[in-house]
Design an enzyme around this catalytic site. Sequence first.
Site, mmCIF file in Angstrom:
data_model
loop_
_atom_site.group_PDB
_atom_site.id
_atom_site.type_symbol
_atom_site.label_atom_id
_atom_site.label_comp_id
_atom_site.label_asym_id
_atom_site.label_seq_id
_atom_site.Cartn_x
_atom_site.Cartn_y
_atom_site.Cartn_z
ATOM 1 N N THR A 9 -0.280 -17.888 19.617
ATOM 2 C CA THR A 9 0.464 -17.724 21.133
ATOM 3 C C THR A 9 1.567 -17.831 20.810
ATOM 4 O O THR A 9 2.020 -18.888 19.971
ATOM 5 C CB THR A 9 0.223 -18.719 22.316
ATOM 6 O OG1 THR A 9 0.062 -20.350 21.166
ATOM 7 C CG2 THR A 9 -1.763 -18.539 21.972
ATOM 8 N N SER A 60 10.835 -27.739 21.080
ATOM 9 C CA SER A 60 9.783 -27.117 22.115
ATOM 10 C C SER A 60 9.906 -26.127 20.558
ATOM 11 O O SER A 60 10.983 -25.256 20.416
ATOM 12 C CB SER A 60 10.142 -26.679 23.447
ATOM 13 O OG SER A 60 9.482 -25.677 23.680
ATOM 14 N N LYS A 61 8.569 -25.024 21.426
ATOM 15 C CA LYS A 61 8.313 -23.572 20.553
ATOM 16 C C LYS A 61 9.707 -22.623 21.277
ATOM 17 O O LYS A 61 9.571 -21.716 21.105
ATOM 18 C CB LYS A 61 7.166 -23.305 20.905
ATOM 19 C CG LYS A 61 6.577 -22.387 21.496
ATOM 20 C CD LYS A 61 5.071 -22.054 21.922
ATOM 21 C CE LYS A 61 4.063 -23.221 21.287
ATOM 22 N NZ LYS A 61 2.743 -22.633 20.791
ATOM 23 N N ARG A 62 9.904 -22.747 22.032
ATOM 24 C CA ARG A 62 10.826 -22.168 23.365
ATOM 25 C C ARG A 62 11.879 -22.413 22.825
ATOM 26 O O ARG A 62 12.751 -21.658 22.795
ATOM 27 C CB ARG A 62 10.721 -22.141 24.890
ATOM 28 C CG ARG A 62 9.235 -21.798 25.286
ATOM 29 C CD ARG A 62 8.909 -21.867 26.546
ATOM 30 N NE ARG A 62 8.955 -23.299 26.905
ATOM 31 C CZ ARG A 62 7.739 -24.174 26.765
ATOM 32 N NH1 ARG A 62 6.932 -24.174 26.788
ATOM 33 N NH2 ARG A 62 7.943 -25.378 26.999
ATOM 34 N N ASP A 63 12.733 -23.310 21.755
ATOM 35 C CA ASP A 63 13.770 -23.339 21.723
ATOM 36 C C ASP A 63 14.408 -22.742 20.118
ATOM 37 O O ASP A 63 13.542 -21.926 19.692
ATOM 38 C CB ASP A 63 14.142 -24.825 21.121
ATOM 39 C CG ASP A 63 13.674 -26.453 21.830
ATOM 40 O OD1 ASP A 63 13.739 -25.925 23.555
ATOM 41 O OD2 ASP A 63 13.599 -27.210 22.256
#
Length: 489
Positions: free
Chosen positions: A23, A268-271
């Site tokens: 993902t 976070s993986k969104r950073d």
Amino acid sequence: MTETRWTTATGSDVVARFCPSPTGNPHVGMARTALFSWAFARHNGGRFVFRIEDTDASRDSQESYDLLLDVMRWLGLDWDEGVEVGGPNGPYRQSQRMDVYADVAQRLMDAGFAYKAYDTAEELEERRNAARAAGRPSGYDGLHRDLTPEQQAAFEAEGRQPVIRFKMPQRDWTFDDLVRGEITFGAENVQDFVIVRANGQPLYTLTNPVDDALMGITHVLRGEDILSSTPRQMALYEAFAEIGVGSGFTPRFGHLPYVMGSGNKKLSKRDPESNLLGYRDQGFLPEGLLNYLALLGWSIAEDRDIFSLDEMVAAFEIERVNPNPARFDLKKCEAINGDHVRMLSPEVFVQRLLPYLPQGVDVDLVTAAAPLVQERSNLLTEAADMLAFLFAGDDFTVDPDDAAKQLNEDGLEVAKAAREALAGVGEWTTESIEAALRQALIEERGLKPRLAFGPVRVAVTGKRISPPLFESMELLGREASLARLDAVL
């Protein structure tokens, strides 16, 4: 209430694993987990398994799967068993193992370790709120643990679709974490949990331990964010031993510290700084990035930061991992990568650099220019950027900010003098170029080197920061060097 102390009978072989979900983009925390698991297996002469947890069709994608493979290969973390390479315990994608999970879930129910629960979401929320108001744990209260066949039939007649819950033994659980030492979870904090959704979809709580059991995993290294799931998995292994799933032992668990980002928050993986592929695009070497990731919770020695992957494998002891959160420092990561850039042989440096240069560049020219930038670069993109002036051709431009600072009225006078001096140079070599410019600009005009060579550097290379000027001009050649001086005049 009794306490269960669960020990591990793993035999002599170490089998560690890495099992990400496909993902989004692979991220830094994922790579650190893969690295520690891989190094642990290699240090102990064991096997490393790479499998994919892709049961969530709404979030998983083939693109992310391909990226995971790409990243693992780029990092050089090879695996002995798993996706693409195969092995005796496949398939290694959970989406291809649904019949396995359905069979195990049924066997758990048949043996009395699991049961169907027909609670609606509204009923669960109402009872949880009541438990919180009374100061009790808000996990599942076991209301449907012992339904009669008649009660089950009545719920199904209402059209309710049951989940399957695992029946947690009511006792405390203690285990010796490889990183954190002895940890105990009280029975009141571990209630019955769902292993299969109402739509028949198996959850991580079932699929992960089933795969570990069937693939003979002996050591599980993972993030501390799933530490609380450990007693559930221990109870499942106990049940597996009873129903004949796996070899009857429980892996050793080690929970790795958080990786913290800016603002002292969990990365976070969104950073942006978490995006693993971004580091390859920026010109990090895999060995440099892995070196830095290893330092996020582990060290090879108190006074040493730079080491190879082979040296890490030789020294890696999981008990030396620090359980405290580790902060990701991009500047230090770049500096460590720079050390690895400078450790490359000239030939390897050129090969690593070529993908960051325009296609079809003159490899001999790159080879000649590479020593000018290798010692000055932390990233391959920095080296490529410094060499861009050599391959710009008709597309060459001067950076407008640098031009404003260096090619003002005084700077243009310097460039003019340099052009006149260079016109008389015979053999176009580094030594003759330097001699002509020093004579004309420093000895005759009395300029300091920075003021003498800055305008020439910007005119010829397009930037204030470049490889050494005289060597650069030799590589660029007489015609192009003089033409660029003419262009700014």
